[in-house]
Design an enzyme around this catalytic site. Structure first.
Site, PDB file in Angstrom:
ATOM      1  N   LYS A  47      50.367  40.932  46.025  1.00 29.58           N
ATOM      2  CA  LYS A  47      50.694  40.060  44.905  1.00 29.58           C
ATOM      3  C   LYS A  47      50.700  38.600  45.340  1.00 29.58           C
ATOM      4  O   LYS A  47      51.171  38.263  46.425  1.00 29.58           O
ATOM      5  CB  LYS A  47      52.065  40.434  44.332  1.00 29.58           C
ATOM      6  CG  LYS A  47      52.475  39.582  43.132  1.00 29.58           C
ATOM      7  CD  LYS A  47      53.734  40.100  42.494  1.00 29.58           C
ATOM      8  CE  LYS A  47      54.145  39.184  41.330  1.00 29.58           C
ATOM      9  NZ  LYS A  47      53.070  39.054  40.322  1.00 29.58           N
ATOM     10  N   ASN A 129      44.657  31.289  44.095  1.00 25.86           N
ATOM     11  CA  ASN A 129      44.736  31.621  42.675  1.00 25.86           C
ATOM     12  C   ASN A 129      44.621  30.325  41.872  1.00 25.86           C
ATOM     13  O   ASN A 129      45.591  29.578  41.726  1.00 25.86           O
ATOM     14  CB  ASN A 129      46.055  32.344  42.376  1.00 25.86           C
ATOM     15  CG  ASN A 129      46.107  32.879  40.958  1.00 25.86           C
ATOM     16  OD1 ASN A 129      45.425  32.371  40.059  1.00 25.86           O
ATOM     17  ND2 ASN A 129      46.908  33.901  40.742  1.00 25.86           N
ATOM     18  N   CYS A 132      45.513  31.582  37.091  1.00 27.23           N
ATOM     19  CA  CYS A 132      46.526  32.313  36.327  1.00 27.23           C
ATOM     20  C   CYS A 132      46.777  31.613  34.995  1.00 27.23           C
ATOM     21  O   CYS A 132      47.116  30.425  34.969  1.00 27.23           O
ATOM     22  CB  CYS A 132      47.839  32.418  37.101  1.00 27.23           C
ATOM     23  SG  CYS A 132      49.120  33.306  36.181  1.00 27.23           S
ATOM     24  N   ILE A 193      36.667  37.670  37.713  1.00 28.01           N
ATOM     25  CA  ILE A 193      37.361  36.671  36.937  1.00 28.01           C
ATOM     26  C   ILE A 193      38.828  37.071  36.815  1.00 28.01           C
ATOM     27  O   ILE A 193      39.173  38.252  36.913  1.00 28.01           O
ATOM     28  CB  ILE A 193      36.751  36.527  35.516  1.00 28.01           C
ATOM     29  CG1 ILE A 193      36.862  37.852  34.754  1.00 28.01           C
ATOM     30  CG2 ILE A 193      35.361  36.003  35.576  1.00 28.01           C
ATOM     31  CD1 ILE A 193      36.470  37.786  33.286  1.00 28.01           C
ATOM     32  N   ASN A 194      39.668  36.086  36.557  1.00 20.85           N
ATOM     33  CA  ASN A 194      41.051  36.367  36.211  1.00 20.85           C
ATOM     34  C   ASN A 194      41.140  36.627  34.704  1.00 20.85           C
ATOM     35  O   ASN A 194      40.140  36.555  33.989  1.00 20.85           O
ATOM     36  CB  ASN A 194      41.938  35.175  36.604  1.00 20.85           C
ATOM     37  CG  ASN A 194      43.382  35.613  36.873  1.00 20.85           C
ATOM     38  OD1 ASN A 194      43.878  36.565  36.286  1.00 20.85           O
ATOM     39  ND2 ASN A 194      44.060  34.893  37.754  1.00 20.85           N
ATOM     40  N   GLY A 245      37.944  42.333  36.913  1.00 21.17           N
ATOM     41  CA  GLY A 245      38.050  42.115  35.481  1.00 21.17           C
ATOM     42  C   GLY A 245      37.677  43.371  34.704  1.00 21.17           C
ATOM     43  O   GLY A 245      36.592  43.460  34.147  1.00 21.17           O
ATOM     44  N   GLY A 267      42.013  46.464  39.160  1.00 26.47           N
ATOM     45  CA  GLY A 267      43.249  45.774  38.812  1.00 26.47           C
ATOM     46  C   GLY A 267      44.136  46.575  37.877  1.00 26.47           C
ATOM     47  O   GLY A 267      44.849  47.482  38.298  1.00 26.47           O
TER      48      GLY A 267
END
Length: 304
Positions: A47, A129, A132, A193-194, A245, A267
């Site tokens: 994380k 990151n 987010c 991708i986030n 993703g 994910g």
């Protein structure tokens, strides 16, 4: 004759992985090791951590939607010192490449954590990151503009000799430009991708469901978006891409690789199918064997 297994190993810059499977930050934890040995993964991403403690966003933090989930966790963190004391020994013991995901409010925070990550002596790389959607400072603010992303990337590059991997937001208009800027500034790979920004409103209360009002959409619903953006970025950069993703199984992993990803992170699927990783790995072995693929790297970008 003994069975000849296809070669599933890949390289993300200088990082050697036994197979292309990873987990996305924030969707997995070391307790999954009670279900299957975590060293079957090609690399592990814990994380995202912050330099300082942070409680995250107010609840509710999740809302299920068709083919996905909208979340607004806000990256709660126990801070760097607690990470080193409590998590680092367990991560070191995994025996596979560990890529540390970090987020900061300033360039100096990112660079400071990258420098400290290098001093731990066991990490394979640092994921920045920059994407987010659920934090009010840092993160997405750095990944939405090429000059800003390049400036941060340059700062971090000078702070560590570890491979650096910026994780980009799903910005259709700028993702190629930002990826190229990060490559030019010294990135070793791109992660993408986030979760794209999203929102759920309760029609009875007439109010947003999430405590933060908005969140990020993840899960299979965003997979075609991820494949499209990976396809575009692959044509624009020379460094490897870690795709993520909405990937849930081996066929999704292969689709990402055909678009241009060299490694793929599972994910959200880990939340509802904790055995997704070993199942995907077995699926990759079956697919490559059945289709006579000796080297899985031959799939990377094959759709172009």
């Amino acid at each position: 004759m003994p069975e000849v297994r296809p070669d599933l190993s890949v390289r993300i810059g200088p990082i050697s992985m036994k197979n292309p499977l990873m987990v996305a930050s924030g969707t997995h934890n070391l307790d999954y090791g009670e279900l299957y040995p975590l060293d079957i993964l090609g690399a592990y991403v814990p994380k995202t951590i912050r330099m300082h403690t942070w409680p995250g966003n107010p609840p509710p933090r999740t809302a299920e939607v068709p083919s996905g989930v909208v979340t607004s966790v806000g990256i709660p963190s126990k801070g760097w010192d607690a990470f080193v004391r409590e998590d680092a020994p367990r991560l070191r013991a995994l025996g596979i490449p560990v890529i540390l995901s970090v987020v900061g409010k300033t360039e100096d925070e990112y660079a400071g954590m990258a420098e400290r990550a290098g001093s731990l002596g066991f990490l394979a790389g640092v994921e920045l990151n920059l994407s987010c959607p659920n934090i009010k400072a840092g993160g997405l603010a750095f990944g939405s503009d090429a000059k800003t992303a390049a400036s941060l990337m340059d700062k971090v590059r000078k702070a560590t000799s570890l491979p650096v991997i910026p994780k980009l937001p799903p910005d259709y208009g700028r993702v190629v430009e930002v990826a190229k800027a990060c490559e030019d500034a010294g990135a070793d790979a791109i992660a993408m991708i986030n979760a794209p920004p999203a929102m759920v409103i309760d029609v009875d209360t007439r109010q947003p469901v999430l405590g933060n009002r908005t969140g990020g959409l993840s899960g299979p619903a965003i997979r075609p978006m991820a494949v499209y953006m990976i396809y575009r970025v692959y044509k624009a950069v020379r460094i490897p891409i870690i795709g993520m993703g909405g990937a849930c199984d081996a066929r999704d992993v292969i689709e990402f690789m055909l678009a241009g990803a060299r490694a793929v992170a599972l994910g959200t699927v880990n939340f509802f199918d904790p055995m997704a990783v070993p199942r995907a790995l077995e699926g990759l072995r079956e697919f490559t064997t059945t289709n006579g693929i000796d080297d899985i790297n031959s799939l990377v970008g094959a759709a172009h």
